[in-house]
Motif scaffolding. Structure first.
Motif, short mmCIF file in Angstrom:
data_model
loop_
_atom_site.label_atom_id
_atom_site.label_comp_id
_atom_site.label_asym_id
_atom_site.label_seq_id
_atom_site.Cartn_x
_atom_site.Cartn_y
_atom_site.Cartn_z
N THR A 78 20.48 12.74 48.75
CA THR A 78 20.36 11.37 48.26
C THR A 78 20.61 10.38 49.40
O THR A 78 19.87 9.40 49.56
N MET A 79 21.63 10.65 50.20
CA MET A 79 21.94 9.78 51.33
C MET A 79 20.82 9.81 52.36
O MET A 79 20.41 8.77 52.89
N GLN A 80 20.26 11.00 52.63
CA GLN A 80 19.16 11.14 53.57
C GLN A 80 17.96 10.34 53.10
O GLN A 80 17.30 9.66 53.88
N ASP A 81 17.68 10.38 51.81
CA ASP A 81 16.56 9.63 51.26
C ASP A 81 16.77 8.13 51.40
O ASP A 81 15.83 7.39 51.72
N THR A 82 17.97 7.68 51.19
CA THR A 82 18.29 6.25 51.34
C THR A 82 18.09 5.81 52.79
O THR A 82 17.52 4.75 53.05
N ILE A 83 18.56 6.63 53.72
CA ILE A 83 18.41 6.30 55.14
C ILE A 83 16.92 6.26 55.50
O ILE A 83 16.45 5.32 56.15
N SER A 130 14.34 5.77 53.52
CA SER A 130 13.70 4.62 52.86
C SER A 130 13.97 3.32 53.61
O SER A 130 13.07 2.48 53.77
N THR A 131 15.19 3.16 54.07
CA THR A 131 15.56 1.96 54.83
C THR A 131 14.77 1.91 56.14
O THR A 131 14.22 0.86 56.50
N MET A 132 14.69 3.05 56.82
CA MET A 132 13.95 3.09 58.08
C MET A 132 12.46 2.84 57.85
O MET A 132 11.82 2.11 58.62
N ALA A 133 11.89 3.43 56.82
CA ALA A 133 10.47 3.25 56.52
C ALA A 133 10.17 1.80 56.19
O ALA A 133 9.15 1.25 56.62
N ALA A 134 11.06 1.16 55.44
CA ALA A 134 10.86 -0.25 55.06
C ALA A 134 10.86 -1.16 56.29
O ALA A 134 10.18 -2.19 56.30
N LYS A 135 11.61 -0.78 57.32
CA LYS A 135 11.66 -1.58 58.54
C LYS A 135 10.57 -1.19 59.54
O LYS A 135 10.49 -1.75 60.62
N GLY A 136 9.76 -0.17 59.18
CA GLY A 136 8.71 0.29 60.08
C GLY A 136 9.21 1.19 61.18
O GLY A 136 8.52 1.44 62.16
N TRP A 137 10.41 1.72 61.02
CA TRP A 137 11.02 2.58 62.04
C TRP A 137 10.70 4.06 61.85
O TRP A 137 11.08 4.89 62.66
N MET A 188 23.21 0.56 72.09
CA MET A 188 22.30 1.27 71.18
C MET A 188 21.86 0.28 70.11
O MET A 188 22.67 -0.38 69.47
N ASP A 189 20.56 0.20 69.90
CA ASP A 189 20.04 -0.72 68.89
C ASP A 189 20.07 -0.08 67.50
O ASP A 189 20.36 1.11 67.34
N ASP A 190 19.79 -0.88 66.49
CA ASP A 190 19.87 -0.41 65.10
C ASP A 190 18.92 0.75 64.82
O ASP A 190 19.27 1.68 64.10
N LYS A 191 17.73 0.69 65.39
CA LYS A 191 16.75 1.77 65.16
C LYS A 191 17.28 3.10 65.68
O LYS A 191 17.23 4.11 64.98
N ASN A 192 17.79 3.11 66.89
CA ASN A 192 18.33 4.35 67.46
C ASN A 192 19.54 4.84 66.67
O ASN A 192 19.71 6.05 66.46
N LEU A 193 20.36 3.93 66.24
CA LEU A 193 21.53 4.29 65.44
C LEU A 193 21.10 4.96 64.13
O LEU A 193 21.62 6.01 63.76
N MET A 194 20.11 4.36 63.46
CA MET A 194 19.61 4.94 62.20
C MET A 194 18.95 6.29 62.44
O MET A 194 19.11 7.21 61.63
N GLU A 195 18.21 6.44 63.54
CA GLU A 195 17.61 7.74 63.86
C GLU A 195 18.69 8.80 64.04
O GLU A 195 18.55 9.92 63.55
N ASN A 196 19.75 8.45 64.76
CA ASN A 196 20.85 9.40 64.97
C ASN A 196 21.54 9.77 63.66
O ASN A 196 21.85 10.94 63.42
N ILE A 197 21.77 8.78 62.82
CA ILE A 197 22.40 9.04 61.53
C ILE A 197 21.51 9.94 60.68
O ILE A 197 21.98 10.89 60.04
N LEU A 198 20.20 9.67 60.68
CA LEU A 198 19.28 10.49 59.91
C LEU A 198 19.28 11.93 60.41
O LEU A 198 19.30 12.88 59.61
N LEU A 199 19.25 12.12 61.72
CA LEU A 199 19.29 13.48 62.27
C LEU A 199 20.58 14.21 61.89
O LEU A 199 20.56 15.39 61.54
N LEU A 200 21.69 13.51 61.94
CA LEU A 200 22.95 14.12 61.54
C LEU A 200 22.94 14.50 60.07
O LEU A 200 23.39 15.58 59.68
N GLU A 201 22.41 13.61 59.25
CA GLU A 201 22.37 13.87 57.81
C GLU A 201 21.46 15.06 57.50
O GLU A 201 21.77 15.88 56.64
#
Length: 81
Positions: A46-51, A53-60, A1-14
């Motif tokens: 707050t955590m969801q917003d951070t996730i 923002s990180t994804m948006a900054a990477k274009g994900w 699993m790449d970083d983008k998919n991992l972040m998407e999964n974390i965001l969905l969980l959050e």
């Protein structure tokens, strides 16, 4: 699993956690329980917003601009009610 998919999964969980905490806040029967859920909800948002923002900054998490004509149509629809 790449970083983008991992972040998407974390965001969905959050987002799911935020939904549970929101309902817990709304349905709480005492002030102490309400405050506990409300604090947890705030922390999770707050955590969801951070996730996000990180994804948006990477274009994900690309977003697109809403069409101004559609915005105006919705405003007219609801201001008439």
């Amino acid at each position: 699993m790449d970083d983008k998919n991992l972040m998407e999964n974390i965001l969905l969980l959050e987002k799911g956690v935020c939904d549970l905490y929101m309902h817990g806040t709304l349905e709480s029967s005492t002030a102490n329980i309400h405050q506990a859920f409300n604090t947890a909800l705030h922390d999770s948002l707050t955590m969801q917003d951070t996730i996000y923002s990180t994804m948006a900054a990477k274009g994900w998490y690309p977003t697109e601009q809403a069409d101004q004509n559609k915005i105006s149509a919705v405003k007219q629809k609801f201001s008439a009610q």
